[in-house]
Design an enzyme around this catalytic site. Structure first.
Site, PDB file in Angstrom:
ATOM      1  N   ARG A 232      47.376  48.474  43.565  1.00 39.36           N
ATOM      2  CA  ARG A 232      47.067  49.514  42.582  1.00 39.36           C
ATOM      3  C   ARG A 232      46.018  48.964  41.619  1.00 39.36           C
ATOM      4  O   ARG A 232      46.015  47.760  41.312  1.00 39.36           O
ATOM      5  CB  ARG A 232      48.321  49.875  41.773  1.00 39.36           C
ATOM      6  N   GLU A 261      41.127  55.845  38.799  1.00 35.62           N
ATOM      7  CA  GLU A 261      40.568  56.550  39.968  1.00 35.62           C
ATOM      8  C   GLU A 261      40.398  58.030  39.639  1.00 35.62           C
ATOM      9  O   GLU A 261      41.278  58.594  38.985  1.00 35.62           O
ATOM     10  CB  GLU A 261      41.525  56.384  41.153  1.00 35.62           C
ATOM     11  N   HIS A 279      40.380  54.449  47.835  1.00 30.36           N
ATOM     12  CA  HIS A 279      41.842  54.481  47.989  1.00 30.36           C
ATOM     13  C   HIS A 279      42.246  55.155  49.312  1.00 30.36           C
ATOM     14  O   HIS A 279      42.822  56.252  49.321  1.00 30.36           O
ATOM     15  CB  HIS A 279      42.498  55.182  46.779  1.00 30.36           C
TER      16      HIS A 279
HETATM   17  O1  LIG Z   1      48.623  54.116  47.687  1.00 32.39           O
HETATM   18  C1  LIG Z   1      49.273  54.599  48.544  1.00 32.39           C
HETATM   19  C2  LIG Z   1      50.701  54.577  48.628  1.00 32.39           C
HETATM   20  O2  LIG Z   1      51.362  54.108  47.695  1.00 32.39           O
HETATM   21  O3  LIG Z   1      51.225  55.046  49.641  1.00 32.39           O
END
Ligand SMILES: O=CC(=O)O
Length: 313
Positions: A232, A261, A279
């Site tokens: 993250r 983001e 992402h």
């Molecule tokens: O970032 C993506 C997830 O947590 O699945």
């Protein structure tokens, strides 16, 4: 189950939407002009909320929905869900583990190769016609580099397995040493960073892991080190990362996630030792379909009073 109200705050996946619409009364909040008013008017009908990596269920949303029974997240990370509040109120929480592990681990290796072998920059070199003026410069070998992994859970382990196939020695840091793991353990992230070539963030985001990559860690990784973040954005002190990259105090970075983001620090755009992804760790058709099926399976299990498939709370 058609009368059960399920709230989806933002668009996530059209297959998931379609499958939810077949089974439940789906409220697509993003299609509604006056969201606060809509929530007030329909608060008593909403029994489930669908979350993901950018939209979860904070205390305000939970308080606004008195009939909420379950938050089913279309993600493995549940850092956007107020778990404490859910526990207090007896609200169940589910996520989508396992089905996305391979994709995220594949992408981590892809980022390592992309940064070290300058795959994106080389591609730009060919497209811009520069090859006709001379060969591309030499890059850095990946096979055999030491890979340090923060968080040796499902995804961390899958990254380790893949990196081992490239003859990379693996070391790791996690809250405690794992008894059944042969990789070298470092009790601090700074020690791990000082002893690896590539440092990968693969742990969940919690209060303890926020800014786990700080200036000290970046300096320990050093001007030849590479940071890979598939966790993250807030795992990393982003302004420290940006200045280290701009000043050449860090060798490179492969990033799939960012602090705010979809905002990405523009200082990174001109750096060829940085690879930036939007992402997309789990973003394949196959995996997103499996994640959607898991969300549906958890909701059906909950409303049929059966055991949840992947409970968090
Ligand atoms: O970032 C993506 C997830 O947590 O699945």
């Amino acid at each position: 189950m058609e009368s059960i109200g399920v709230l989806m705050p933002i668009p996530m996946n059209s297959y998931l939407e379609g499958e939810l619409e077949k089974r439940f009364n789906l409220f697509k909040l993003w299609t509604v002009p006056h969201k606060a008013q809509f929530l007030k008017e329909n608060a008593d009908s909403v029994r489930a909320v669908i979350g993901n990596s950018s939209s979860g269920a904070d205390a305000d949303l939970i308080d606004a929905l008195p009939k909420l029974e379950i938050v089913a997240s279309f993600s493995v990370g549940i850092d956007k869900v107020d778990l404490k509040k859910c526990k207090e109120k007896g609200i169940r929480v589910t996520n989508t583990p396992d089905v996305l592990t391979e994709d995220v681990a594949d992408l981590a290796i892809g980022l390592m190769l992309a940064v070290l072998r300058r795959l994106c920059e080389s591609d730009r070199f060919v497209r811009s016609g520069k090859w006709k003026m001379g060969d591309y410069k030499l890059t850095t070998k990946f096979t055999g580099k030491t890979v340090g992994i923060i968080g040796l859970g499902r995804i961390g382990q899958a990254i380790a397995t893949r990196a081992e196939a490239f003859n990379c020695p693996i070391s790791y840091h996690s809250r405690s040493q794992k008894a059944d793991v042969k990789h070298k353990y470092y009790p601090t992230v700074v020690e791990l960073a000082a002893n690896c070539d590539i440092l990968v963030v693969a742990c969940p985001l919690t209060e303890e892991t926020r800014h786990i990559i700080n200036r000290e860690v970046i300096d320990a990784l050093g001007p030849k080190g590479v940071l890979i973040n598939i966790g993250r954005g807030p795992h990393v002190d982003e302004s420290e990362l940006v200045s280290a990259l701009v000043e050449g105090r860090l060798g490179g970075a492969g990033l799939d996630v960012y602090q705010n983001e979809p905002e990405v620090p523009e200082e990174l755009f001109g750096l060829e030792n940085v690879v930036l992804l939007p992402h997309v760790g789990s973003a394949t058709v196959e995996t997103r379909t499996a994640m959607a099926d898991l969300v549906i399976g958890n909701l059906e299990a909950h409303f049929l009073k059966k055991p949840l498939l992947t409970p968090v709370v």
